[in-house]
Design an enzyme around this catalytic site. Structure first.
Site, PDB file in Angstrom:
ATOM      1  N   THR A  81      -3.242  25.844 -52.502  1.00 20.93           N
ATOM      2  CA  THR A  81      -3.811  27.065 -53.103  1.00 20.93           C
ATOM      3  C   THR A  81      -4.188  26.823 -54.562  1.00 20.93           C
ATOM      4  O   THR A  81      -5.275  27.208 -55.012  1.00 20.93           O
ATOM      5  CB  THR A  81      -2.806  28.239 -52.983  1.00 20.93           C
ATOM      6  OG1 THR A  81      -2.520  28.443 -51.599  1.00 20.93           O
ATOM      7  CG2 THR A  81      -3.363  29.518 -53.585  1.00 20.93           C
ATOM      8  N   ASN A 118      -6.978  25.587 -39.651  1.00 23.32           N
ATOM      9  CA  ASN A 118      -5.535  25.795 -39.464  1.00 23.32           C
ATOM     10  C   ASN A 118      -5.200  26.577 -38.199  1.00 23.32           C
ATOM     11  O   ASN A 118      -4.113  26.468 -37.661  1.00 23.32           O
ATOM     12  CB  ASN A 118      -4.924  26.487 -40.683  1.00 23.32           C
ATOM     13  CG  ASN A 118      -5.766  27.624 -41.201  1.00 23.32           C
ATOM     14  OD1 ASN A 118      -6.954  27.461 -41.455  1.00 23.32           O
ATOM     15  ND2 ASN A 118      -5.161  28.793 -41.348  1.00 23.32           N
ATOM     16  N   GLN A 147      -4.851  20.748 -43.657  1.00 26.86           N
ATOM     17  CA  GLN A 147      -4.239  20.568 -42.336  1.00 26.86           C
ATOM     18  C   GLN A 147      -4.521  19.189 -41.755  1.00 26.86           C
ATOM     19  O   GLN A 147      -3.944  18.835 -40.721  1.00 26.86           O
ATOM     20  CB  GLN A 147      -4.744  21.652 -41.370  1.00 26.86           C
ATOM     21  CG  GLN A 147      -4.242  23.048 -41.677  1.00 26.86           C
ATOM     22  CD  GLN A 147      -2.751  23.233 -41.393  1.00 26.86           C
ATOM     23  OE1 GLN A 147      -2.107  22.388 -40.764  1.00 26.86           O
ATOM     24  NE2 GLN A 147      -2.190  24.324 -41.881  1.00 26.86           N
ATOM     25  N   SER A 151      -1.548  19.430 -49.416  1.00 27.19           N
ATOM     26  CA  SER A 151      -0.252  20.046 -49.710  1.00 27.19           C
ATOM     27  C   SER A 151       0.840  19.266 -48.990  1.00 27.19           C
ATOM     28  O   SER A 151       0.678  18.927 -47.815  1.00 27.19           O
ATOM     29  CB  SER A 151      -0.310  21.483 -49.174  1.00 27.19           C
ATOM     30  OG  SER A 151       0.769  22.209 -49.643  1.00 27.19           O
ATOM     31  N   HIS A 195       3.874  20.189 -48.039  1.00 23.31           N
ATOM     32  CA  HIS A 195       4.768  20.841 -47.065  1.00 23.31           C
ATOM     33  C   HIS A 195       4.171  20.913 -45.664  1.00 23.31           C
ATOM     34  O   HIS A 195       4.839  21.336 -44.715  1.00 23.31           O
ATOM     35  CB  HIS A 195       5.214  22.231 -47.556  1.00 23.31           C
ATOM     36  CG  HIS A 195       4.205  23.326 -47.461  1.00 23.31           C
ATOM     37  ND1 HIS A 195       4.162  24.185 -46.392  1.00 23.31           N
ATOM     38  CD2 HIS A 195       3.225  23.723 -48.301  1.00 23.31           C
ATOM     39  CE1 HIS A 195       3.189  25.071 -46.589  1.00 23.31           C
ATOM     40  NE2 HIS A 195       2.601  24.808 -47.741  1.00 23.31           N
ATOM     41  N   THR A 241       4.305  19.862 -67.195  1.00 25.48           N
ATOM     42  CA  THR A 241       5.187  18.728 -66.909  1.00 25.48           C
ATOM     43  C   THR A 241       5.104  18.343 -65.435  1.00 25.48           C
ATOM     44  O   THR A 241       5.228  19.197 -64.561  1.00 25.48           O
ATOM     45  CB  THR A 241       6.653  19.109 -67.244  1.00 25.48           C
ATOM     46  OG1 THR A 241       6.691  19.506 -68.612  1.00 25.48           O
ATOM     47  CG2 THR A 241       7.604  17.949 -67.011  1.00 25.48           C
ATOM     48  N   CYS A 278      -1.362  40.626 -41.645  1.00 22.42           N
ATOM     49  CA  CYS A 278      -0.628  41.890 -41.706  1.00 22.42           C
ATOM     50  C   CYS A 278      -0.915  42.553 -43.042  1.00 22.42           C
ATOM     51  O   CYS A 278      -0.668  41.985 -44.091  1.00 22.42           O
ATOM     52  CB  CYS A 278       0.859  41.652 -41.578  1.00 22.42           C
ATOM     53  SG  CYS A 278       1.262  40.983 -39.977  1.00 22.42           S
TER      54      CYS A 278
HETATM   55  N1  PLP Z   1      -5.667  25.676 -46.772  1.00 24.54           N
HETATM   56  C1  PLP Z   1      -5.269  25.578 -45.489  1.00 24.54           C
HETATM   57  C2  PLP Z   1      -6.244  25.164 -44.436  1.00 24.54           C
HETATM   58  C3  PLP Z   1      -3.938  25.881 -45.140  1.00 24.54           C
HETATM   59  O1  PLP Z   1      -3.569  25.791 -43.871  1.00 24.54           O
HETATM   60  C4  PLP Z   1      -3.051  26.273 -46.176  1.00 24.54           C
HETATM   61  C5  PLP Z   1      -1.660  26.655 -45.835  1.00 24.54           C
HETATM   62  O2  PLP Z   1      -1.406  27.461 -44.960  1.00 24.54           O
HETATM   63  C6  PLP Z   1      -3.512  26.357 -47.490  1.00 24.54           C
HETATM   64  C7  PLP Z   1      -4.821  26.037 -47.744  1.00 24.54           C
HETATM   65  C8  PLP Z   1      -2.590  26.751 -48.617  1.00 24.54           C
HETATM   66  O3  PLP Z   1      -1.644  25.742 -48.836  1.00 24.54           O
HETATM   67  P1  PLP Z   1      -0.395  25.903 -49.823  1.00 24.54           P
HETATM   68  O4  PLP Z   1       0.668  26.551 -49.022  1.00 24.54           O
HETATM   69  O5  PLP Z   1      -0.031  24.503 -50.207  1.00 24.54           O
HETATM   70  O6  PLP Z   1      -0.833  26.670 -50.990  1.00 24.54           O
END
Ligand code: PLP
Length: 390
Positions: free
Chosen positions: A67, A146, A174, A194, A196, A235, A321
């Site tokens: 994000t 996603n 993704q 990302s 995670h 940092t 939602c």
């Molecule tokens: N873009 C896509 C395609 C995603 O699937 C996600 C996470 O769900 C994001 C952006 C946002 O990622 P982050 O959680 O690292 O901000």
């Protein structure tokens, strides 16, 4: 069954990070032994990411996640143009992080074209070509969707965008650890990732950024401290960067083997779900993520289905939602899927620890839940009566 939402940290990732929380805690910008140790760890992590993905180290800018990367690229570039190029194109099935950024830019006077996609969720090259303008600064593409897992044809998109002297940004969040990123790095000027989503920690990610002739392609958006060549101040987070590098290395090392394993499991689950009467696949096509499927069940109330499944299996239906209502997934409606059917859809995204036993259980649980929903639905009972009468 919801690993596209997030993934657990791998044990090796946690182990790699631990020393940097407590013992080797220095600030990488500090000019003393503690700082040098942290700086070395970050440099080593950057080398690992760069070598693993075959990109130059200089093309990596650390962020807090995708994000932030999206905000840095879209707003950073938009604000730097001084009004010269005020148009951007974004696919209508983009992630909310992109769409919300674009909404903000529209409020600030930028022109945004929301490019329609076809019934598979793919960008039409003819429509893209028609939408490009002399003042188009950037085209933003969701490389790996996603919700459906569909992959966009980046090479052809890149050709059109660059021929127009515009820049290409790929949201490849993704794709990392699931498919080859070569098309992303070959054809995009910017991309975001990302940790995670790839069995690394939350709160860390990076932007891929091809440098311009000054060696700095991304305008400074987060100011302060001058870190990362002024492109993103603050940092650097040593433990999370070390953890992310480990996660990326492990994912790439195992990519081929895991792709085979997980796509076989996904296919088994998908084929099983499509055996349910009238079930429809929303992710057809061969060029897609190996772990993702998306299926709709007519005559089923999507939110009731999710509630029924909630305690038994973690799936998602991509609906947003809001405070008082549940809206259907914009990704599915952008593909022309009617709202009711989009609401009655399920995304399953499999992960590293998914077993064939879990897949079988998931199939049983979803099949039973769909049948129960339909048993309570008078319309399901009457579905053939019209045809029988005619
Ligand atoms: N873009 C896509 C395609 C995603 O699937 C996600 C996470 O769900 C994001 C952006 C946002 O990622 P982050 O959680 O690292 O901000």
């Amino acid at each position: 069954m919801d690993y596209n939402a997030t993934t657990p940290c791998r044990k090796e990732v946690v182990e790699a990070m631990l020393p940097y929380f407590e013992h080797d805690f220095g600030n990488p910008s500090s000019d003393h032994a503690h700082g040098w140790m942290a700086k070395d760890a970050i440099e080593e992590a950057t080398t690992t990411i760069a070598n693993t993905l075959h990109i130059p180290e200089n093309d990596i800018i650390y962020t807090s996640g995708a994000t932030e990367g999206i905000n840095m690229v879209l707003k950073g570039l938009a604000f730097e143009t001084n009004g010269k190029k005020r148009h951007m194109i974004v696919t209508s099935n983009a992630h909310k992080a992109v769409l919300d950024c674009c909404g903000y830019l529209e409020e600030k006077g930028f022109d945004i074209t929301y490019l329609p996609v076809d019934s598979q969720g793919l960008v039409s090259l003819t429509e893209l070509e028609a939408a490009l303008r002399s003042d188009t600064l950037l085209v933003s593409i969701l490389y790996a969707n996603n919700e459906t897992g569909m992959l966009q044809p980046l090479s052809k998109i890149g050709e059109l965008v660059h021929a127009n002297n515009s820049l290409l940004f790929s949201d490849a969040t993704q794709a990392l650890g699931k498919v080859s990123l070569t098309p992303v790095f070959e054809h995009s000027d910017f991309a975001c990732f990302s940790a995670h989503k790839v069995y690394g920690p939350k709160g860390i990610g990076w932007v891929y950024c091809k440098p311009n002739e000054n060696g700095k392609a991304l305008p400074g958006f987060i100011h302060g401290g001058g870190q990362q060549k002024g492109q993103r101040g603050g940092t650097l987070n040593t433990p999370l960067i070390v953890g992310m590098a480990k996660a990326i290395f492990l994912a790439q090392e195992n990519l081929e083997k895991e792709t085979k394993r997980i796509s076989a499991l996904r296919d088994f689950l998908e084929e099983g779900l499509l055996q349910i009467d009238q079930a429809i696949s929303n992710s057809t096509g061969t060029h897609r993520l190996p772990n993702t499927l998306n299926v709709s069940f007519p005559f089923v109330d999507g939110s009731k289905l999710l509630t029924a499944l909630g305690l038994k299996v973690a799936v998602s239906n991509g609906s947003a939602c809001k405070a008082t209502s549940v809206a259907p997934s914009h990704v599915l409606t952008s593909m022309g899927i009617p709202s009711g059917l989009a609401m009655a859809s399920i995304r399953c995204s499999l992960g590293l620890s998914t077993t064939s036993e879990e897949v079988k259980q998931t199939l049983d649980i979803i099949t039973t839940a769909v049948e129960r929903q339909r048993a309570d639905n008078i319309l399901w009972e009457q579905r053939y009566s019209k045809t029988e009468q005619t």
